[in-house]
Write an enzyme that holds these catalytic residues in place. Structure first.
Site, PDB file in Angstrom:
ATOM      1  CG  ASP A 146      -2.349  -0.446   0.820  1.00  0.00           C
ATOM      2  OD1 ASP A 146      -2.527  -0.930  -0.312  1.00  0.00           O
ATOM      3  OD2 ASP A 146      -3.264  -0.311   1.641  1.00  0.00           O
ATOM      4  CG  ASP A 451      -8.480  -7.497  13.154  1.00  0.00           C
ATOM      5  OD1 ASP A 451      -9.285  -6.623  13.536  1.00  0.00           O
ATOM      6  OD2 ASP A 451      -7.321  -7.596  13.604  1.00  0.00           O
TER       7      ASP A 451
END
Length: 737
Positions: A146, A451
């Site tokens: 990223d 998550d």
């Protein structure tokens, strides 16, 4: 023939994994029942002994509210302690039944910033997961960058060359760990297991590669001649910036190409570099967006039925981890229900006494095992094996049969350039527009703790999960080695978890009727970390001020009502110590953990709480901070010596110093006034407050050293000390009414 068939059937009935309930539950249940009774008595006392107005009523009610919250949180924490169990796998049985038909595994590694997460660290993780004790042709490794950095791509290209020698070396000598950085740092242990010349050759090759990568990272550019080595370097042009660039997908090793072999002429795992398209006008959804991009890219390259995701600093420490995870998925009786298998996040740079409380030993040895017993452990964002189908939104059904052979077949007529072009189209900024990605498909968007919410959604679709904590850790990573890094990390975690709790995805709402009540409560253990901030801050400030201002807030020590307070405090503390020691902590490590719980509550969790409330009322936008994986030389040295690291004038340090100094002044001032008989009350009326204040002073001894005694650069700056003195003086102006 019948005998053979019967034997085969019997063999297939033997489980690939078993569960075993942890011992000591009878003692725990007695302890829990008596503590619960003590808590009820404490709350009853608070409710029936409210002082008159002007005699500390407001402070008393505040204490009652804090204790009520602590009681609620204690009940929530007990939900995972009632019947925890441990799992054991049988890799030999897996090999007997499935060795020739093992499924493919796609491995996702995410990095975001080459400065905070050095490329040399990233490729050590990449090389470790390429070298699993598993058929290489069934492993595909994807790196999501990223940061969109040419430095990271260059490091990955270097790793693709070095892998041709590293993988044969690992498998020839069956070495552990298979991260070259970790392996060669333990060279004294491993040197004698290999041919010395070969060991020295591989070590030199690795160090030369690492030096080239580190040199490029420090200079911020790669040698011009290197750009001619691979067509992927052409992607970086003068218009390329971190937040504004085209999508990139480059297959550095094509595992389905017969020419992609190592020095022993064995097939290499597939290796793919991915950088999503970034444009200023499009939100990229942080790590969740990166993982979803990898799910799509991998679907057109390898499409394996099992996906492992690891953070870039969490290298593989156990080459059999894939096989252990498959024991759950492939078990004939119970495997069909299991959607993901979670390994603990363990760190290899811990100090002996865990100065920053990073170990999570109790969480992994008790809480996660308890969650496992009521439907499934949490997905913690790294070290987790998923079925691909559950990440694509599949709801559990008893009739569903997994196709474990998907992705293994040979590729059709498409060449590598066509595959890259097709994959690149899947990671553009507009691809997810008006789709269910980030909602019903893939990792959830909109939450810093992507998550946790993704794991909850999987559980609510009917799937269970399994937690496994083998003797040899599956993954090892880097814990924060400074106080600032630790505070930042826990601020991010607590904020993300509280955001989930306050949303429609609160486990009590979203999970109602879908998962067990104990599992709903288990999700709230971390979901309510931030909510502990205000009660904890109140409890470490107000009783101490009451001591110096002559306002008693506890029953006098000789009163029968002091018994439940003393009992609850002592038994909870001793049982917490017992759990910590049983989980592998040292006595001093447990004590450090108590200090860090207080520090995190009044800084990380307080900031997380405030930012979450601000976000809920529209005052701030969600952000994501990358926790640095490296520290300076002096900081690292102090960390090894277990010396707390401050060194800057951050606001959180002012809070820590103020609370510590306030309690010291209150203890000295309060005891002086009691001994002088200023308050015209028996001394034992204030003894509980004096004990509480004294314990806070003792636990903060390293803070006082950092404020007044230390001379190193990691001490608390003078500006912070002066500011804390000013805030203490202001605190004494607060009336205790």
């Amino acid at each position: 023939m019948e005998t053979t068939a019967a034997a085969t059937a019997a063999e297939r009935r033997r489980p690939l994994f078993t569960t075993e309930e942890l011992g000591g539950r009878a003692v725990y249940r007695v302890q829990a029942a008596t503590v619960a009774a003590g808590i009820l008595l404490v709350l009853y006392y608070r409710a029936t002994r409210v002082p008159a107005a002007g005699e500390g009523r407001a402070a008393w009610l505040g204490m009652a509210a804090a204790e009520l919250w602590f009681a609620v949180y204690w009940v929530i924490a007990q939900s995972v302690r009632w019947r925890p169990f441990r799992r054991r796998t049988f890799r030999d049985r897996l090999a007997e039944r499935y060795e020739q038909n093992l499924p493919g595994v796609d491995i996702f590694v995410c990095t975001a910033d080459p400065q905070s997460e050095p490329p040399s660290l990233v490729i050590s993780t990449i090389l470790s997961v390429m070298a699993y004790n598993y058929p290489s042709e069934k492993i595909s490794v994807y790196l999501s960058d990223d940061g969109g950095s040419i430095l990271t791509f260059y490091a990955l290209w270097e790793a693709s060359i070095f892998a041709k020698k590293w993988l044969p070396f690992c498998k020839r000598y069956n070495i552990e760990p298979r991260s070259p950085a970790a392996y060669f740092s333990e060279s004294k242990v491993h040197h004698n297991l290999c041919i010395p010349k070969e060991w020295a050759l591989i070590k030199n090759l690795y160090e030369e590669m690492r030096e080239r990568i580190d040199t490029a990272t420090m200079s911020g550019k790669i040698p011009e001649e290197m750009k001619l080595k691979h067509k992927g370097f052409d992607e970086w042009n003068s218009d390329f910036t971190l937040k504004n660039h085209q999508p990139i997908v480059q297959i550095l090793i094509d595992g389905k190409n017969r020419n992609a072999i190592d020095d022993d002429r064995n097939v290499l795992p597939t290796m793919v570099y991915v950088a999503r398209e970034k444009r200023p006008q499009y939100h990229h959804n942080f790590k969740a967006g990166a993982l979803n991009a990898l799910i799509r890219v991998s679907s057109v390259i390898s499409d394996s039925p099992v996906i492992l995701n690891v953070d870039c600093d969490m290298y593989s420490n156990n080459s059999d981890s894939i096989r252990d995870a498959l024991c759950f998925f492939l078990d004939e009786e119970m495997g069909q229900k299991i959607g993901f298998v979670q390994y603990p996040q363990i760190f290899n740079n811990m100090t002996q006494n865990d100065i920053y409380g990073n170990s999570f030993n109790v969480s992994y040895h008790v809480e996660m095992c308890g969650l496992d017993s009521v439907g499934g452990c949490l997905y913690i964002g790294t070290g987790c094996f998923h079925r691909r189908e559950i990440l694509c939104g599949r709801i559990f059904s008893k009739d569903y049969k997994e196709n474990w052979n998907r992705g293994i077949k040979e590729r059709g007529k498409e060449n590598i350039n066509e595959i890259e072009e097709k994959a690149t189209s899947l990671v553009t900024c507009t691809y997810e527009h008006r789709t269910q990605w980030g909602n019903d498909i893939g990792v959830k968007y909109g939450f810093p703790a992507e998550d946790i919410i993704t794991g909850l959604a999987i559980h609510c679709r009917g799937w269970e999960s399994a937690f496994i904590n083998p003797k040899r850790a599956a993954f090892l990573g880097l814990a924060p080695s400074t106080l600032a890094q630790n505070i930042l990390q826990h601020k991010r975690w607590s904020e993300g978890n509280l955001t989930i709790f306050l949303s429609k995805y609160c486990s009590f709402l979203f999970g109602h009727g879908k998962i067990k009540l104990q599992l709903q409560m288990g999700y709230c253990i971390c979901g309510l970390w931030a909510a502990n901030s205000l009660p904890t801050l109140y409890y470490v400030v107000i009783p101490s001020l009451g001591l110096v201002k002559g306002t008693p807030l506890f029953p006098q020590i000789m009163s029968p009502w002091a018994t439940p307070f003393i009992y609850v405090f002592c038994v909870k503390t001793l049982y917490g110590l017992y759990e910590a020691l049983l989980s592998g902590d040292t006595l001093k490590g447990w004590w450090n953990g108590q200090r860090m719980w207080m520090v995190k509550s009044i800084t990380s969790y307080l900031y997380g709480f405030i930012d979450t409330i601000r976000k809920c009322v529209g005052m701030s936008k969600m952000s994501f901070e990358v926790t640095a994986k490296v520290s300076g030389h002096d900081e690292a040295k102090r960390y090894e010596q277990e010396i707390l690291e401050f060194g800057s004038s951050s606001p959180e340090y002012v809070i820590i110093a103020t609370v510590a100094l306030l309690n010291f002044v209150c203890l000295v001032g309060g005891l002086s006034q009691i001994m002088a008989g200023v308050w015209n009350m028996p001394w034992n009326v204030f003894l509980p407050q004096a004990i509480l204040c004294g314990m806070i002073v003792i636990i903060n001894m390293p803070i006082y050293e950092a404020m007044f005694l230390r001379k190193d650069n990691g001490r608390i700056p003078t500006a912070v000390t002066l500011a804390s003195i000013g805030f203490v003086m202001l605190a004494f102006l607060v009336p205790i009414v």
